[in-house]
Design an enzyme around this catalytic site. Structure first.
Site, PDB file in Angstrom:
ATOM      1  N   GLY A  12       0.774  -1.236   0.000  1.00 15.71           N
ATOM      2  CA  GLY A  12       0.000   0.000   0.000  1.00 15.71           C
ATOM      3  C   GLY A  12       0.804   1.284   0.000  1.00 15.71           C
ATOM      4  O   GLY A  12       0.299   2.332   0.420  1.00 15.71           O
ATOM      5  N   ASN A  14       1.636   2.979  -2.586  1.00 16.52           N
ATOM      6  CA  ASN A  14       0.982   3.900  -3.528  1.00 16.52           C
ATOM      7  C   ASN A  14      -0.282   4.499  -2.917  1.00 16.52           C
ATOM      8  O   ASN A  14      -0.571   5.682  -3.098  1.00 16.52           O
ATOM      9  CB  ASN A  14       0.681   3.198  -4.859  1.00 16.52           C
ATOM     10  CG  ASN A  14       1.916   3.132  -5.747  1.00 16.52           C
ATOM     11  OD1 ASN A  14       2.358   4.147  -6.279  1.00 16.52           O
ATOM     12  ND2 ASN A  14       2.488   1.948  -5.872  1.00 16.52           N
ATOM     13  N   ARG A  66     -14.607 -17.970 -10.263  1.00 19.08           N
ATOM     14  CA  ARG A  66     -14.184 -16.606 -10.614  1.00 19.08           C
ATOM     15  C   ARG A  66     -15.382 -15.796 -11.115  1.00 19.08           C
ATOM     16  O   ARG A  66     -15.489 -14.601 -10.867  1.00 19.08           O
ATOM     17  CB  ARG A  66     -13.063 -16.675 -11.656  1.00 19.08           C
ATOM     18  CG  ARG A  66     -12.430 -15.332 -11.991  1.00 19.08           C
ATOM     19  CD  ARG A  66     -11.980 -14.575 -10.759  1.00 19.08           C
ATOM     20  NE  ARG A  66     -10.726 -15.053 -10.218  1.00 19.08           N
ATOM     21  CZ  ARG A  66      -9.594 -14.365 -10.182  1.00 19.08           C
ATOM     22  NH1 ARG A  66      -9.543 -13.124 -10.613  1.00 19.08           N
ATOM     23  NH2 ARG A  66      -8.507 -14.897  -9.676  1.00 19.08           N
ATOM     24  N   ASN A 108      -4.553   2.562 -13.550  1.00 19.50           N
ATOM     25  CA  ASN A 108      -3.604   1.610 -12.967  1.00 19.50           C
ATOM     26  C   ASN A 108      -2.211   2.226 -12.969  1.00 19.50           C
ATOM     27  O   ASN A 108      -1.876   3.029 -13.846  1.00 19.50           O
ATOM     28  CB  ASN A 108      -3.600   0.327 -13.817  1.00 19.50           C
ATOM     29  CG  ASN A 108      -2.673  -0.737 -13.263  1.00 19.50           C
ATOM     30  OD1 ASN A 108      -2.650  -1.009 -12.055  1.00 19.50           O
ATOM     31  ND2 ASN A 108      -1.893  -1.363 -14.138  1.00 19.50           N
ATOM     32  N   HIS A 110       1.689   1.105 -13.351  1.00 21.19           N
ATOM     33  CA  HIS A 110       2.529  -0.026 -13.753  1.00 21.19           C
ATOM     34  C   HIS A 110       3.996   0.390 -13.626  1.00 21.19           C
ATOM     35  O   HIS A 110       4.380   1.464 -14.103  1.00 21.19           O
ATOM     36  CB  HIS A 110       2.211  -0.443 -15.196  1.00 21.19           C
ATOM     37  CG  HIS A 110       3.028  -1.622 -15.628  1.00 21.19           C
ATOM     38  ND1 HIS A 110       2.733  -2.906 -15.224  1.00 21.19           N
ATOM     39  CD2 HIS A 110       4.156  -1.708 -16.375  1.00 21.19           C
ATOM     40  CE1 HIS A 110       3.636  -3.736 -15.718  1.00 21.19           C
ATOM     41  NE2 HIS A 110       4.519  -3.040 -16.423  1.00 21.19           N
ATOM     42  N   ASP A 151      -2.456  -4.019 -19.431  1.00 24.14           N
ATOM     43  CA  ASP A 151      -1.547  -2.863 -19.579  1.00 24.14           C
ATOM     44  C   ASP A 151      -1.623  -2.226 -20.965  1.00 24.14           C
ATOM     45  O   ASP A 151      -0.636  -1.667 -21.461  1.00 24.14           O
ATOM     46  CB  ASP A 151      -0.084  -3.268 -19.289  1.00 24.14           C
ATOM     47  CG  ASP A 151       0.097  -3.860 -17.898  1.00 24.14           C
ATOM     48  OD1 ASP A 151      -0.636  -3.452 -16.980  1.00 24.14           O
ATOM     49  OD2 ASP A 151       0.963  -4.731 -17.730  1.00 24.14           O
ATOM     50  N   GLU A 181       6.574   6.194  -9.280  1.00 30.49           N
ATOM     51  CA  GLU A 181       5.187   5.802  -8.954  1.00 30.49           C
ATOM     52  C   GLU A 181       4.516   6.748  -7.966  1.00 30.49           C
ATOM     53  O   GLU A 181       3.389   7.193  -8.184  1.00 30.49           O
ATOM     54  CB  GLU A 181       5.156   4.386  -8.372  1.00 30.49           C
ATOM     55  CG  GLU A 181       5.608   3.324  -9.342  1.00 30.49           C
ATOM     56  CD  GLU A 181       5.501   1.930  -8.761  1.00 30.49           C
ATOM     57  OE1 GLU A 181       4.521   1.616  -8.070  1.00 30.49           O
ATOM     58  OE2 GLU A 181       6.419   1.121  -9.008  1.00 30.49           O
TER      59      GLU A 181
HETATM   60  C1  GRF Z   1       3.875  -1.250  -7.295  1.00 27.26           C
HETATM   61  O1  GRF Z   1       5.149  -1.529  -7.794  1.00 27.26           O
HETATM   62  C2  GRF Z   1       2.927  -1.052  -8.441  1.00 27.26           C
HETATM   63  O2  GRF Z   1       3.491  -0.433  -9.535  1.00 27.26           O
HETATM   64  C3  GRF Z   1       2.570  -2.456  -8.773  1.00 27.26           C
HETATM   65  O3  GRF Z   1       2.476  -3.113  -7.525  1.00 27.26           O
HETATM   66  C4  GRF Z   1       3.291  -2.438  -6.567  1.00 27.26           C
HETATM   67  C5  GRF Z   1       2.408  -2.053  -5.419  1.00 27.26           C
HETATM   68  O4  GRF Z   1       3.075  -1.582  -4.319  1.00 27.26           O
HETATM   69  N1  GRF Z   1       1.411  -2.490  -9.622  1.00 27.26           N
HETATM   70  P1  GRF Z   1       2.276  -0.931  -3.089  1.00 27.26           P
HETATM   71  O5  GRF Z   1       1.261  -1.968  -2.605  1.00 27.26           O
HETATM   72  O6  GRF Z   1       1.593   0.320  -3.583  1.00 27.26           O
HETATM   73  O7  GRF Z   1       3.304  -0.645  -2.055  1.00 27.26           O
END
Ligand code: GRF
Length: 214
Positions: A12, A14, A66, A108, A110, A151, A181
């Site tokens: 988490g 991000n 699913r 998203n 990436h 993506d 990010e």
């Molecule tokens: C990040 O590297 C993001 O780009 C990828 O998963 C990771 C998530 O990290 N999609 P966090 O949970 O936000 O620390």
């Protein structure tokens, strides 16, 4: 006010970057109303709780198939009816029905410069392993809208990060997070909240006022 739902699976960081940017006024006119994790042990849920957001768990593992999970997932998102859904390290494939129900409302992050090192199999450390084994000197991160592919959606923001001598996948992952990010994801949300992001008929994103400094 843009009501944002954040989807998480892991640490988490991000999510934290988004919450910090809202607190700092770097994201304006947006608030996180919901955090959903597929993983009950995700530290992201604790980060949300500390910020006063009661996270919830929706896991494919709790359903017989699913298809049943996909149905419940769509139903929950429709109930919340967010203005924006942010995939912040969410490791579950987004069902097509969700993409269709929220056109250009799903973004998203990436950890590479799309279209390099993306698509099926390129998640987590695999992305950075691919970068190091190919020997590219510049990598980075991309924020994009989510479409039916992996993506493949329209690119909103990108930021480059240099590969350095001695990098391991873990070291590079951390640098990409810190330098790219955690900057471009909050910035993209701010731009969307300000109504500055549009997508043309060729699925190219345009940013009113030009590319931001990030
Ligand atoms: C990040 O590297 C993001 O780009 C990828 O998963 C990771 C998530 O990290 N999609 P966090 O949970 O936000 O620390």
């Amino acid at each position: 006010m843009l009501n944002v739902t954040v989807l998480v699976s892991g640490g988490g960081t991000n999510l934290q970057a988004i919450m910090d940017a809202i607190d700092a006024g770097e994201i304006q006119n947006a608030r996180i109303t919901h955090v959903i994790s597929n993983n009950p042990r995700a530290y992201a849920l604790e980060r949300a709780a500390k910020a006063g957001i009661q996270g919830e768990v929706l896991s494919p593992k709790s359903y017989d198939s699913r298809a049943e999970f996909n149905e419940a997932f769509l139903a929950r998102l429709q109930e919340i009816n967010p203005d924006l859904i942010v995939l912040a390290g969410f490791l579950v494939v987004i069902p097509e029905a969700v993409v269709k129900a929220f056109p250009y409302k799903l973004v998203n992050i990436h950890p590479s410069l799309i279209p390099s090192f993306c698509g099926t199999g390129f998640y987590g450390l695999h992305v950075h392993e691919g970068v190091l084994s190919r020997g590219v000197k510049v990598t980075g991160a991309t924020v994009h809208f989510v479409d039916e592919g992996t993506d493949t959606g329209p690119i909103i923001l990108q930021k480059a990060v240099y590969v350095q001598e001695g990098d391991t996948p873990e070291i590079l992952q951390r640098r990409v997070m810190e330098e790219a990010e955690w900057k471009i994801l909050p910035k993209a949300i701010d731009l969307i909240a300000a109504g500055k992001v549009s997508v043309d008929e060729n699925r190219i994103v345009h940013i009113a006022g030009g590319y931001p400094s990030v």
